[in-house]
Design a protein around this motif. Structure first.
Motif, PDB file in Angstrom:
ATOM      1  N   ALA A   1       0.837  -1.200   0.000  1.00  0.00           N
ATOM      2  CA  ALA A   1       0.000   0.000   0.000  1.00  0.00           C
ATOM      3  C   ALA A   1       0.869   1.245   0.000  1.00  0.00           C
ATOM      4  CB  ALA A   1      -0.907   0.002   1.233  1.00  0.00           C
ATOM      5  N   VAL A   2       0.306   2.331  -0.512  1.00  0.00           N
ATOM      6  CA  VAL A   2       0.951   3.639  -0.428  1.00  0.00           C
ATOM      7  C   VAL A   2      -0.057   4.635   0.123  1.00  0.00           C
ATOM      8  CG1 VAL A   2       2.604   3.259  -2.287  1.00  0.00           C
ATOM      9  CG2 VAL A   2       0.357   4.244  -2.806  1.00  0.00           C
ATOM     10  N   ILE A   3       0.469   5.684   0.735  1.00  0.00           N
ATOM     11  CA  ILE A   3      -0.360   6.759   1.252  1.00  0.00           C
ATOM     12  C   ILE A   3      -0.044   8.036   0.493  1.00  0.00           C
ATOM     13  CG2 ILE A   3      -0.872   8.208   3.265  1.00  0.00           C
ATOM     14  CD1 ILE A   3      -0.357   5.751   5.004  1.00  0.00           C
ATOM     15  N   LEU A   4      -1.077   8.637  -0.088  1.00  0.00           N
ATOM     16  CA  LEU A   4      -0.955   9.931  -0.753  1.00  0.00           C
ATOM     17  C   LEU A   4      -1.362  10.999   0.254  1.00  0.00           C
ATOM     18  CD1 LEU A   4      -2.676   9.168  -4.196  1.00  0.00           C
ATOM     19  CD2 LEU A   4      -0.319   8.737  -3.505  1.00  0.00           C
ATOM     20  N   ALA A   5      -0.434  11.864   0.639  1.00  0.00           N
ATOM     21  CA  ALA A   5      -0.686  12.860   1.683  1.00  0.00           C
ATOM     22  C   ALA A   5      -0.672  14.260   1.096  1.00  0.00           C
ATOM     23  CB  ALA A   5       0.358  12.742   2.795  1.00  0.00           C
ATOM     24  N   HIS A   6      -1.798  14.941   1.193  1.00  0.00           N
ATOM     25  CA  HIS A   6      -1.908  16.299   0.675  1.00  0.00           C
ATOM     26  C   HIS A   6      -1.160  17.276   1.564  1.00  0.00           C
ATOM     27  CE1 HIS A   6      -3.868  20.149  -0.422  1.00  0.00           C
ATOM     28  NE2 HIS A   6      -3.888  19.610  -1.615  1.00  0.00           N
ATOM     29  N   ASN A   7      -0.795  18.420   0.979  1.00  0.00           N
ATOM     30  CA  ASN A   7      -0.070  19.458   1.721  1.00  0.00           C
ATOM     31  C   ASN A   7      -0.794  19.939   2.969  1.00  0.00           C
ATOM     32  OD1 ASN A   7       2.255  19.762   0.066  1.00  0.00           O
ATOM     33  ND2 ASN A   7       1.086  20.937  -1.416  1.00  0.00           N
ATOM     34  N   TYR A   8      -2.102  19.737   3.059  1.00  0.00           N
ATOM     35  CA  TYR A   8      -2.859  20.225   4.207  1.00  0.00           C
ATOM     36  C   TYR A   8      -2.981  19.200   5.326  1.00  0.00           C
ATOM     37  CZ  TYR A   8      -4.305  23.989   1.025  1.00  0.00           C
ATOM     38  OH  TYR A   8      -4.331  25.053   0.151  1.00  0.00           O
ATOM     39  N   MET A   9      -2.328  18.051   5.177  1.00  0.00           N
ATOM     40  CA  MET A   9      -2.275  17.104   6.284  1.00  0.00           C
ATOM     41  C   MET A   9      -1.360  17.631   7.392  1.00  0.00           C
ATOM     42  SD  MET A   9      -4.182  14.374   5.746  1.00  0.00           S
ATOM     43  CE  MET A   9      -5.384  15.609   5.233  1.00  0.00           C
ATOM     44  N   THR A  10      -1.584  17.178   8.615  1.00  0.00           N
ATOM     45  CA  THR A  10      -0.722  17.573   9.721  1.00  0.00           C
ATOM     46  C   THR A  10       0.662  16.920   9.565  1.00  0.00           C
ATOM     47  OG1 THR A  10      -1.735  15.787  11.003  1.00  0.00           O
ATOM     48  CG2 THR A  10      -2.576  18.016  11.367  1.00  0.00           C
ATOM     49  N   PRO A  11       1.707  17.499  10.189  1.00  0.00           N
ATOM     50  CA  PRO A  11       3.077  17.015   9.934  1.00  0.00           C
ATOM     51  C   PRO A  11       3.313  15.547  10.246  1.00  0.00           C
ATOM     52  CG  PRO A  11       3.143  19.161  10.996  1.00  0.00           C
ATOM     53  CD  PRO A  11       1.705  18.726  11.008  1.00  0.00           C
ATOM     54  N   GLU A  12       2.672  15.020  11.297  1.00  0.00           N
ATOM     55  CA  GLU A  12       2.913  13.609  11.623  1.00  0.00           C
ATOM     56  C   GLU A  12       2.387  12.684  10.524  1.00  0.00           C
ATOM     57  OE1 GLU A  12      -1.029  14.663  13.551  1.00  0.00           O
ATOM     58  OE2 GLU A  12       0.959  15.594  13.349  1.00  0.00           O
ATOM     59  N   ILE A  13       1.364  13.119   9.789  1.00  0.00           N
ATOM     60  CA  ILE A  13       0.868  12.347   8.646  1.00  0.00           C
ATOM     61  C   ILE A  13       1.720  12.637   7.419  1.00  0.00           C
ATOM     62  CG2 ILE A  13      -1.069  12.035   7.058  1.00  0.00           C
ATOM     63  CD1 ILE A  13      -2.946  12.649   9.421  1.00  0.00           C
ATOM     64  N   PHE A  14       1.893  13.913   7.109  1.00  0.00           N
ATOM     65  CA  PHE A  14       2.606  14.329   5.895  1.00  0.00           C
ATOM     66  C   PHE A  14       4.016  13.767   5.870  1.00  0.00           C
ATOM     67  CE2 PHE A  14       5.014  17.369   3.316  1.00  0.00           C
ATOM     68  CZ  PHE A  14       4.171  17.592   2.231  1.00  0.00           C
ATOM     69  N   HIS A  15       4.768  13.977   6.940  1.00  0.00           N
ATOM     70  CA  HIS A  15       6.163  13.530   6.984  1.00  0.00           C
ATOM     71  C   HIS A  15       6.311  12.122   7.558  1.00  0.00           C
ATOM     72  CE1 HIS A  15       7.915  17.333   5.712  1.00  0.00           C
ATOM     73  NE2 HIS A  15       7.126  17.970   6.571  1.00  0.00           N
ATOM     74  N   GLY A  16       5.329  11.675   8.354  1.00  0.00           N
ATOM     75  CA  GLY A  16       5.471  10.403   9.049  1.00  0.00           C
ATOM     76  C   GLY A  16       5.077   9.189   8.245  1.00  0.00           C
ATOM     77  N   VAL A  17       3.974   9.294   7.469  1.00  0.00           N
ATOM     78  CA  VAL A  17       3.488   8.110   6.754  1.00  0.00           C
ATOM     79  C   VAL A  17       3.244   8.358   5.270  1.00  0.00           C
ATOM     80  CG1 VAL A  17       2.440   7.137   8.834  1.00  0.00           C
ATOM     81  CG2 VAL A  17       1.036   8.561   7.310  1.00  0.00           C
ATOM     82  N   GLY A  18       3.330   9.609   4.807  1.00  0.00           N
ATOM     83  CA  GLY A  18       3.081   9.898   3.404  1.00  0.00           C
ATOM     84  C   GLY A  18       4.183   9.341   2.503  1.00  0.00           C
ATOM     85  N   ASP A  19       3.792   8.530   1.520  1.00  0.00           N
ATOM     86  CA  ASP A  19       4.750   8.030   0.535  1.00  0.00           C
ATOM     87  C   ASP A  19       4.921   9.021  -0.602  1.00  0.00           C
ATOM     88  OD1 ASP A  19       5.310   5.183   1.474  1.00  0.00           O
ATOM     89  OD2 ASP A  19       3.118   5.231   1.452  1.00  0.00           O
ATOM     90  N   PHE A  20       3.808   9.636  -0.993  1.00  0.00           N
ATOM     91  CA  PHE A  20       3.821  10.693  -1.987  1.00  0.00           C
ATOM     92  C   PHE A  20       3.106  11.877  -1.372  1.00  0.00           C
ATOM     93  CE2 PHE A  20       3.637   6.684  -4.433  1.00  0.00           C
ATOM     94  CZ  PHE A  20       4.887   6.751  -5.014  1.00  0.00           C
TER      95      PHE A  20
END
Length: 361
Positions: free
Chosen positions: A53-72
């Motif tokens: 699986a991959v996680i697509l994280a938008h710029n408006y996600m919080t940092p723990e999501i954006f930098h922690g689990v976002g693959d793209f």
């Protein structure tokens, strides 16, 4: 959610596994918060490997999501491109529902999950496929450009999609292809007005608005300049035109990020959703970010806990009627097939100060 078992404890193994991620976000996440986030981040990243699986994280996600689990990570255009290229079996959309639909439209054979199906969008809710059909009856022969912040049903009625990063390029290209000098641009009124000031193509607009960006005012900009006279102010083109006129720079979230990383201003204000500043700040420690905080309540429905639940149980799968998806795919793919700009798109504020009269439906 995390159930308090040993799996989700902040163990030495979890601390070691997440140490590089902690280094990236420590300026924006407290140690106490990290001890709560890190076990879930480690488990989510394990599940991604296990389930392809991959996680697509938008710029408006919080940092723990954006930098922690976002693959793209990135803006909606960048995420759409990554969804189309991904060879993962499962895509988890850390963003709002229309983004998950876009991923499903581009990847019909993949499982696309949205951690919270209530994560909507005021723009996507402002227009329907029936509305677009009526507009096309009113303006026969004119091409319809639809912002990606729309449902698959709306995209299916569209000639081509756009984002704030490429709206001017798309408008001019579709006008050339159709041999016309007017284009229908839906549904964001302010984006349409701001695009109209960048091109010779006439714009017919809809009265949709982003509930985050429409709240910014010229008075906000004036107060920011009085409090931080040396700050450079960067505005998103979903803001009212007068807000862009009062700013130093205007562009998509990708263009804002590029501006900060390239120019390295001493102090900056990003006139957009609150978490954007936190995510850019993690990679720009030399810049001070002033945060005029307008949160998107829909984006904030996405959390580490429900990302974990979505992956663990493969729940809240996005399903689109195949006939609608096929037509929507043509509009999105037509956008993706355009050559990317050499630099992230920005809005020329000198040109934007010239008044342009557009037609509002």
């Amino acid at each position: 959610m995390a159930d308090g078992s040993e799996t989700f404890d902040f163990t030495p193994a979890v601390e070691l596994a997440t140490a590089p991620l902690w280094e990236r976000v420590r300026s924006r996440v407290t140690p106490l918060e990290w001890r709560l986030h890190a076990p879930l981040i480690a488990e989510i990243n394990r599940l991604k490997r296990e389930k392809n699986a991959v996680i697509l994280a938008h710029n408006y996600m919080t940092p723990e999501i954006f930098h922690g689990v976002g693959d793209f990570v990135g803006d909606s255009l960048g995420l759409a491109r990554e969804a189309a290229r991904s060879d993962a079996a499962i895509i988890v959309q850390a963003g709002v529902h229309f983004m998950a639909e876009t991923s499903k439209v581009l990847c019909p054979d993949k499982t696309v999950l949205i951690p919270d199906p209530r994560a909507g969008c005021s723009l996507a809710a402002s227009i329907t496929g029936a509305d677009v059909r009526l507009i096309k009856q009113r303006y026969p022969g004119l091409p319809v450009v639809t912002y990606v912040n729309t449902t698959a049903e709306v995209k299916a009625e569209t000639d081509i999609c756009c984002t704030s990063a490429n709206a001017v390029q798309v408008v001019e290209e579709i006008a050339r292809a159709f041999g016309v000098d007017r284009v229908i641009l839906l549904p964001d009124e302010f984006l349409a007005r701001n695009v109209a000031r960048q091109t010779h193509i006439g714009i017919i607009a809809w009265q949709g608005r982003c509930e985050v960006h429409e709240r910014f005012t010229v008075e906000d900009i004036r107060e920011l300049r009085e409090a931080w006279p040396d700050a450079e102010i960067l505005a998103h083109p979903e803001c009212p035109t007068e807000v862009l006129e009062a700013s130093d720079f205007a562009g998509s979230t990708a263009a804002m990020s590029d501006y900060v990383m390239t120019r390295k201003p001493r102090r900056v204000v990003l006139i957009t959703e609150c978490s954007m500043a936190d995510n850019v700040a993690c990679d720009a420690p030399e810049t001070e970010f002033v945060r005029p905080c307008n949160l998107c309540p829909h984006m904030k429905r996405i959390t580490l806990e429900n990302i974990h639940e979505a992956l663990l149980n493969e729940r809240y799968e996005v399903v689109i009627d195949p006939a609608i998806a096929e037509r929507a795919r043509a509009a999105v793919q037509r956008m993706i097939d355009l050559p990317p700009p050499a630099l992230p798109a920005r809005y020329d504020l000198v040109k934007a100060r010239h008044h342009v009269v557009g037609e509002l439906i």
